[in-house]
Design a protein around this motif. Sequence first.
Motif, short mmCIF file in Angstrom:
data_model
loop_
_atom_site.label_atom_id
_atom_site.label_comp_id
_atom_site.label_asym_id
_atom_site.label_seq_id
_atom_site.Cartn_x
_atom_site.Cartn_y
_atom_site.Cartn_z
N PHE A 26 0.36 -0.96 -0.23
CA PHE A 26 -0.13 -0.17 0.21
C PHE A 26 0.89 1.16 -0.12
CE2 PHE A 26 -3.05 -2.69 2.60
CZ PHE A 26 -3.45 -2.74 1.61
N GLY A 27 1.93 1.12 -0.24
CA GLY A 27 3.10 2.47 0.15
C GLY A 27 2.79 2.79 1.72
N ALA A 28 2.59 2.57 2.31
CA ALA A 28 2.72 2.92 3.75
C ALA A 28 3.74 3.58 3.99
CB ALA A 28 2.49 2.02 5.10
N VAL A 29 3.81 4.11 5.22
CA VAL A 29 5.05 5.39 5.49
C VAL A 29 5.29 4.99 6.92
CG1 VAL A 29 6.30 7.20 6.02
CG2 VAL A 29 5.56 7.13 3.22
N GLU A 30 6.40 3.88 7.39
CA GLU A 30 6.24 4.31 9.00
C GLU A 30 6.50 5.93 9.37
OE1 GLU A 30 9.16 1.57 12.19
OE2 GLU A 30 8.97 0.91 10.59
N LYS A 31 5.90 6.44 10.33
CA LYS A 31 6.44 7.29 11.32
C LYS A 31 7.13 6.98 12.55
CE LYS A 31 2.06 9.76 12.54
NZ LYS A 31 0.98 9.93 12.99
N PHE A 32 6.96 5.68 13.50
CA PHE A 32 8.21 5.51 14.10
C PHE A 32 7.27 4.33 15.12
CE2 PHE A 32 4.55 7.92 17.57
CZ PHE A 32 4.39 6.86 18.08
N ARG A 33 8.31 3.90 15.83
CA ARG A 33 7.52 2.59 17.01
C ARG A 33 8.23 2.58 17.52
NH1 ARG A 33 10.19 -2.64 13.17
NH2 ARG A 33 9.37 -1.99 11.36
N LEU A 34 8.02 1.33 19.11
CA LEU A 34 8.65 1.05 20.03
C LEU A 34 8.77 -0.51 19.77
CD1 LEU A 34 6.16 3.51 22.10
CD2 LEU A 34 8.51 3.76 21.40
N THR A 35 10.15 -0.94 20.49
CA THR A 35 10.46 -1.90 20.38
C THR A 35 10.63 -3.14 21.94
OG1 THR A 35 10.68 -1.93 18.14
CG2 THR A 35 11.66 -4.02 19.03
N GLU A 36 10.13 -3.49 22.31
CA GLU A 36 11.38 -4.30 22.97
C GLU A 36 11.96 -3.87 23.29
OE1 GLU A 36 8.58 -7.82 24.52
OE2 GLU A 36 7.12 -6.21 25.49
N PRO A 37 13.25 -4.81 24.03
CA PRO A 37 14.57 -5.10 24.06
C PRO A 37 14.77 -6.74 22.94
CG PRO A 37 14.36 -4.75 26.49
CD PRO A 37 12.89 -4.60 25.50
N GLY A 38 13.36 -8.00 23.51
CA GLY A 38 13.82 -8.77 22.89
C GLY A 38 12.72 -9.01 21.59
N GLY A 39 12.51 -7.52 20.69
CA GLY A 39 12.06 -7.39 19.65
C GLY A 39 10.77 -7.51 19.54
N ARG A 40 9.69 -7.56 20.41
CA ARG A 40 8.49 -7.45 20.24
C ARG A 40 8.22 -5.63 19.87
NH1 ARG A 40 4.51 -10.17 24.43
NH2 ARG A 40 5.62 -9.09 25.75
N ILE A 41 6.64 -6.07 18.91
CA ILE A 41 6.62 -4.44 18.97
C ILE A 41 5.45 -4.09 19.30
CG2 ILE A 41 6.04 -2.75 17.52
CD1 ILE A 41 7.22 -4.53 14.39
N GLY A 42 6.12 -3.22 20.23
CA GLY A 42 5.03 -2.61 21.52
C GLY A 42 3.90 -1.97 20.76
N HIS A 43 4.71 -0.75 19.59
CA HIS A 43 4.12 0.02 18.81
C HIS A 43 4.05 0.28 18.21
CE1 HIS A 43 0.74 3.38 18.93
NE2 HIS A 43 1.94 4.38 18.66
N VAL A 44 3.71 0.35 16.73
CA VAL A 44 4.18 1.46 15.52
C VAL A 44 3.03 1.97 14.94
CG1 VAL A 44 3.86 -0.91 13.74
CG2 VAL A 44 5.61 0.97 13.41
N GLU A 45 3.38 3.42 14.23
CA GLU A 45 2.16 4.33 13.58
C GLU A 45 2.57 4.11 11.99
OE1 GLU A 45 1.11 8.06 15.66
OE2 GLU A 45 1.21 6.37 17.35
N LEU A 46 1.80 3.93 11.37
CA LEU A 46 1.63 3.99 9.34
C LEU A 46 0.90 5.16 8.89
CD1 LEU A 46 1.69 0.24 8.84
CD2 LEU A 46 3.79 1.21 9.37
N LEU A 47 1.93 5.69 8.12
CA LEU A 47 0.45 6.76 7.50
C LEU A 47 -0.13 5.85 6.46
CD1 LEU A 47 2.21 10.12 7.17
CD2 LEU A 47 0.09 9.28 8.43
N PHE A 48 -1.17 6.25 6.13
CA PHE A 48 -1.72 5.05 5.09
C PHE A 48 -2.13 6.51 4.50
CE2 PHE A 48 -1.39 1.59 7.70
CZ PHE A 48 -1.80 0.69 6.70
N GLY A 49 -1.59 7.39 3.34
CA GLY A 49 -1.38 8.26 2.93
C GLY A 49 -1.82 9.74 4.15
#
Length: 147
Positions: A26-49
């Motif tokens: 979809f051409g989404a753009v990642e704004k930012f992400r929060l990742t645990e030390p073990g690698g799990r993504i706790g939060h990521v924001e993507l722009l769709f348009g």
Amino acid sequence: MSIHEVYPYLRARDAAAAVAFYKAAFGAVEKFRLTEPGGRIGHVELLFGGTTIMLSDPFPELGIAALDPDGPSCFVIHLHVDDADAMIAAAVAAGARLVRAPQDHFYGERSGTIRDPFGYDWLIGHAIEEVEPEEMQRRYAAMLSGD
């Protein structure tokens, strides 16, 4: 009290793979992400348009689960785009499954549906004509009555 914004918040069994898919499909753009030390993504924001969709990995210890990619769908996310056929083709090329091929509809949109590898259905469409609500209702009733 007023609502300022609404953000869909998705959960995916592999949020990093979901981010990669949404970028490719979809051409989404990642704004930012929060990742645990073990690698799990706790939060990521993507722009769709101009719209933000939030995403995380599951956190079963907090009661946060992800969809079963092969399970039933209980809702659909509608993307209104310039070219539904091209966007659907890109999503399928990126790994989505075609649920309903694009076609013209009585309500003035050409659209189709894909299921992403994480269990979410996406209705992808573009306008083909302006249809007033009264005309849309007339067409809908005619379609249902077999006229």
